[in-house]
Design a protein around this motif. Structure first.
Motif, PDB file in Angstrom:
ATOM      1  N   UNK A 172      63.934  26.236  12.441  1.00  0.00           N
ATOM      2  CA  UNK A 172      62.519  26.980  12.122  1.00  0.00           C
ATOM      3  C   UNK A 172      62.782  28.702  11.691  1.00  0.00           C
ATOM      4  N   UNK A 173      63.816  29.208  12.707  1.00  0.00           N
ATOM      5  CA  UNK A 173      64.349  30.101  12.541  1.00  0.00           C
ATOM      6  C   UNK A 173      64.319  31.176  13.416  1.00  0.00           C
ATOM      7  N   UNK A 174      63.420  30.833  14.992  1.00  0.00           N
ATOM      8  CA  UNK A 174      62.732  31.252  15.759  1.00  0.00           C
ATOM      9  C   UNK A 174      61.747  32.539  15.417  1.00  0.00           C
ATOM     10  N   UNK A 175      60.650  31.667  14.410  1.00  0.00           N
ATOM     11  CA  UNK A 175      59.653  32.167  14.496  1.00  0.00           C
ATOM     12  C   UNK A 175      58.225  31.616  14.876  1.00  0.00           C
ATOM     13  N   UNK A 176      57.181  31.589  14.734  1.00  0.00           N
ATOM     14  CA  UNK A 176      56.050  31.412  14.521  1.00  0.00           C
ATOM     15  C   UNK A 176      54.798  31.184  14.161  1.00  0.00           C
ATOM     16  N   UNK A 177      54.364  30.284  13.582  1.00  0.00           N
ATOM     17  CA  UNK A 177      52.271  31.103  13.068  1.00  0.00           C
ATOM     18  C   UNK A 177      51.727  31.963  14.202  1.00  0.00           C
ATOM     19  N   UNK A 178      51.291  32.288  14.848  1.00  0.00           N
ATOM     20  CA  UNK A 178      50.674  32.928  15.456  1.00  0.00           C
ATOM     21  C   UNK A 178      48.853  32.357  15.584  1.00  0.00           C
ATOM     22  N   UNK A 179      48.572  33.074  14.266  1.00  0.00           N
ATOM     23  CA  UNK A 179      47.488  32.599  13.855  1.00  0.00           C
ATOM     24  C   UNK A 179      47.553  32.480  12.386  1.00  0.00           C
ATOM     25  N   UNK A 182      40.017  35.707  18.904  1.00  0.00           N
ATOM     26  CA  UNK A 182      40.564  34.487  18.050  1.00  0.00           C
ATOM     27  C   UNK A 182      41.963  35.725  18.205  1.00  0.00           C
ATOM     28  N   UNK A 183      42.071  36.775  17.362  1.00  0.00           N
ATOM     29  CA  UNK A 183      42.815  37.219  16.713  1.00  0.00           C
ATOM     30  C   UNK A 183      43.230  38.226  18.363  1.00  0.00           C
ATOM     31  N   UNK A 184      42.447  38.745  19.123  1.00  0.00           N
ATOM     32  CA  UNK A 184      42.494  39.598  20.486  1.00  0.00           C
ATOM     33  C   UNK A 184      43.755  38.286  21.370  1.00  0.00           C
ATOM     34  N   UNK A 185      42.887  36.702  21.390  1.00  0.00           N
ATOM     35  CA  UNK A 185      43.385  35.885  22.608  1.00  0.00           C
ATOM     36  C   UNK A 185      44.903  35.772  21.724  1.00  0.00           C
ATOM     37  N   UNK A 186      44.758  35.610  20.326  1.00  0.00           N
ATOM     38  CA  UNK A 186      46.473  35.870  19.560  1.00  0.00           C
ATOM     39  C   UNK A 186      47.507  36.661  20.816  1.00  0.00           C
ATOM     40  N   UNK A 187      47.011  37.818  20.500  1.00  0.00           N
ATOM     41  CA  UNK A 187      47.635  39.237  20.665  1.00  0.00           C
ATOM     42  C   UNK A 187      48.065  38.919  22.341  1.00  0.00           C
ATOM     43  N   UNK A 188      47.435  38.505  22.920  1.00  0.00           N
ATOM     44  CA  UNK A 188      47.304  38.774  24.577  1.00  0.00           C
ATOM     45  C   UNK A 188      48.549  37.373  24.777  1.00  0.00           C
ATOM     46  N   UNK A 189      48.899  36.734  23.989  1.00  0.00           N
ATOM     47  CA  UNK A 189      48.861  35.373  24.070  1.00  0.00           C
ATOM     48  C   UNK A 189      50.251  35.334  23.957  1.00  0.00           C
ATOM     49  N   UNK A 190      50.436  36.758  23.640  1.00  0.00           N
ATOM     50  CA  UNK A 190      52.445  36.824  22.806  1.00  0.00           C
ATOM     51  C   UNK A 190      52.859  37.170  24.320  1.00  0.00           C
ATOM     52  N   UNK A 191      54.429  36.853  24.412  1.00  0.00           N
ATOM     53  CA  UNK A 191      55.138  36.852  25.347  1.00  0.00           C
ATOM     54  C   UNK A 191      56.869  36.580  24.755  1.00  0.00           C
ATOM     55  N   UNK A 192      57.446  37.995  26.013  1.00  0.00           N
ATOM     56  CA  UNK A 192      59.054  38.413  25.012  1.00  0.00           C
ATOM     57  C   UNK A 192      60.475  37.568  25.954  1.00  0.00           C
ATOM     58  N   UNK A 193      61.333  37.110  24.827  1.00  0.00           N
ATOM     59  CA  UNK A 193      62.055  36.767  25.093  1.00  0.00           C
ATOM     60  C   UNK A 193      63.632  36.698  23.981  1.00  0.00           C
ATOM     61  N   UNK A 194      64.638  36.893  24.786  1.00  0.00           N
ATOM     62  CA  UNK A 194      65.795  37.579  23.946  1.00  0.00           C
ATOM     63  C   UNK A 194      65.750  36.463  23.134  1.00  0.00           C
ATOM     64  N   UNK A 195      66.936  37.099  21.845  1.00  0.00           N
ATOM     65  CA  UNK A 195      66.437  36.117  20.466  1.00  0.00           C
ATOM     66  C   UNK A 195      67.125  36.716  19.790  1.00  0.00           C
ATOM     67  N   UNK A 196      67.063  36.151  18.352  1.00  0.00           N
ATOM     68  CA  UNK A 196      67.428  36.502  16.975  1.00  0.00           C
ATOM     69  C   UNK A 196      66.485  36.180  15.741  1.00  0.00           C
TER      70      UNK A 196
END
Length: 388
Positions: A107-114, A122-136
């Motif tokens: 899917x191109x290393x992407x995701x619809x979070x909300x 819900x928007x705040x919850x979605x932001x706080x769910x984000x974590x980082x990791x190496x990628x393209x």
């Protein structure tokens, strides 16, 4: 199971803002908590601004994600002061992450979070769910995906914006950013680019070109800049009012109780940065943009299709079960008056707080909040938006 005024299964969604003379669409969404909640069909025809936020969550973007979490409520508050003609625009926000190895390569290393949502918790919850990791990081791909997946609407008066932030070349991936920009332009969507790094480097790696193609704003920020929160003499009182404000919500059904818990969780997330950020969230909760008619009877009662007769006794909170219609109505009216009074007090204190913070703030910032608000106002003014 019987449900009040038409049932609905809401899904995790988030994103959409303000626009002139827009016809707002009501969409059925699935709640992440998989519970039945109140459905109210809004007849609101206020303008909307729809904002899709596309964030790079590769390893080097911890600072960017931290800024987004810390500055969400300041951005929301700034938007709450917007006016279009004599109307107050609605806000809807959507969130995507891209450039993370944990995401699907196909899917191109992407995701619809909300998806587009006006549910600020819900928007705040979605932001706080984000974590980082190496990628393209494939900018063209994530822009194209957001354009195709989200419901942007067809009104020429809507303000439809994409904000994409990252630090790798804008031209990476098998989807041309120029083709994605053309698609955006054809759909009246403006792409604003935020390069996390040196301004000239962003130009050389095509971030400015990506913005220019849709007449958007190009900005370069220091994504590792610490968010500055200025304390004020009014903070403690505002936070005390927030505790009282939370007591005015009447959660309907098991999903309502879960949503109330989420409300408290997002209060805690805001406090995790510091007191001033928690104050900014409280101010947002006192604004017209904080809506909870899907689970709170006080907000739901204001909707045109609300019906006391349609309320399912089993879905009511314990203190209202077995009560007559007049008793339920009286209880809701009491909580509504309490909330209005508290919100008015918060608004009055915030005016003093804003004046104090303005006087104390001397240093110019170069972060996500500053870049987004500048671009939002620039684009909004083209649609005759004004700020109070």
């Amino acid at each position: 199971m019987k449900t009040p005024f038409k049932t609905l299964i809401l899904a995790v969604s988030l994103v959409s803002l303000l626009a002139c003379n827009a016809n707002s669409k009501n969409r059925t969404q699935d709640l992440a908590i998989s519970e039945i909640v109140i459905k109210t069909t809004s007849k609101n025809k206020n303008p909307e601004i729809k904002v899709a936020l596309l964030l790079d969550t590769s390893n080097s973007m911890d600072g960017l994600i931290d800024q987004a979490k810390a500055q969400l409520w300041k951005i929301v508050n700034e938007l709450s002061y917007a006016k279009c003609e004599d109307k107050s625009p609605n806000l809807k926000i959507a969130l995507y992450e891209y450039g993370n190895d944990n995401l699907n390569v196909e899917e191109g290393y992407l995701r619809q979070v909300i998806a587009f949502s006006d549910d600020l918790d819900e928007i705040s919850k979605s932001l706080f769910s984000l974590t980082t990791n190496g990628g393209n990081e494939y900018c063209g791909k994530v822009i194209e995906t957001a354009l195709n997946q989200l419901e942007w609407g067809s009104s020429n008066n809507d303000l439809k914006l994409i904000f994409i932030a990252g630090n790798e070349p804008y031209s990476q991936g098998n989807v041309s950013y120029k083709e994605a920009s053309k698609l955006a332009h054809n759909n009246d969507v403006t792409v604003n680019t935020i390069f996390c790094g040196d301004y000239n480097q962003g130009i050389s790696t095509k971030w400015k070109d990506g913005a220019d193609l849709t007449h958007g704003n190009y900005m370069a920020i220091n994504h590792n800049e610490a968010t500055i929160h200025i304390a004020s003499p009014y903070d403690d009182e505002i936070l005390e009012l927030n505790e009282k404000l939370n007591q005015t919500y009447i959660a309907y059904g098991s999903a309502g109780r879960a949503k109330m818990e989420m409300q408290a969780e997002q209060d805690s997330n805001a406090r995790s940065y510091n007191k001033a950020n928690a104050v900014s969230r409280t101010v947002s909760k006192s604004s017209r943009l904080y809506k909870n008619s899907s689970w709170d009877l006080v907000d739901a009662e204001k909707e045109k299709d609300f019906s006391y007769e349609a309320l399912d006794n089993k879905q009511l909170p314990k203190e209202l079960q077995g009560k007559s219609e007049s008793e339920i109505k009286s209880f809701i009216e009491k909580k509504s008056k309490e909330r209005n009074k508290l919100q008015d007090q918060i608004v009055a204190l915030n005016i003093k707080r804003r004046n104090f913070v303005t006087q104390q703030s001397n240093d110019a910032t170069n972060n996500l909040e500053t870049a987004m608000i500048k671009a939002l106002k620039t684009q909004a003014e083209k649609k005759n938006y004004k700020w109070e």
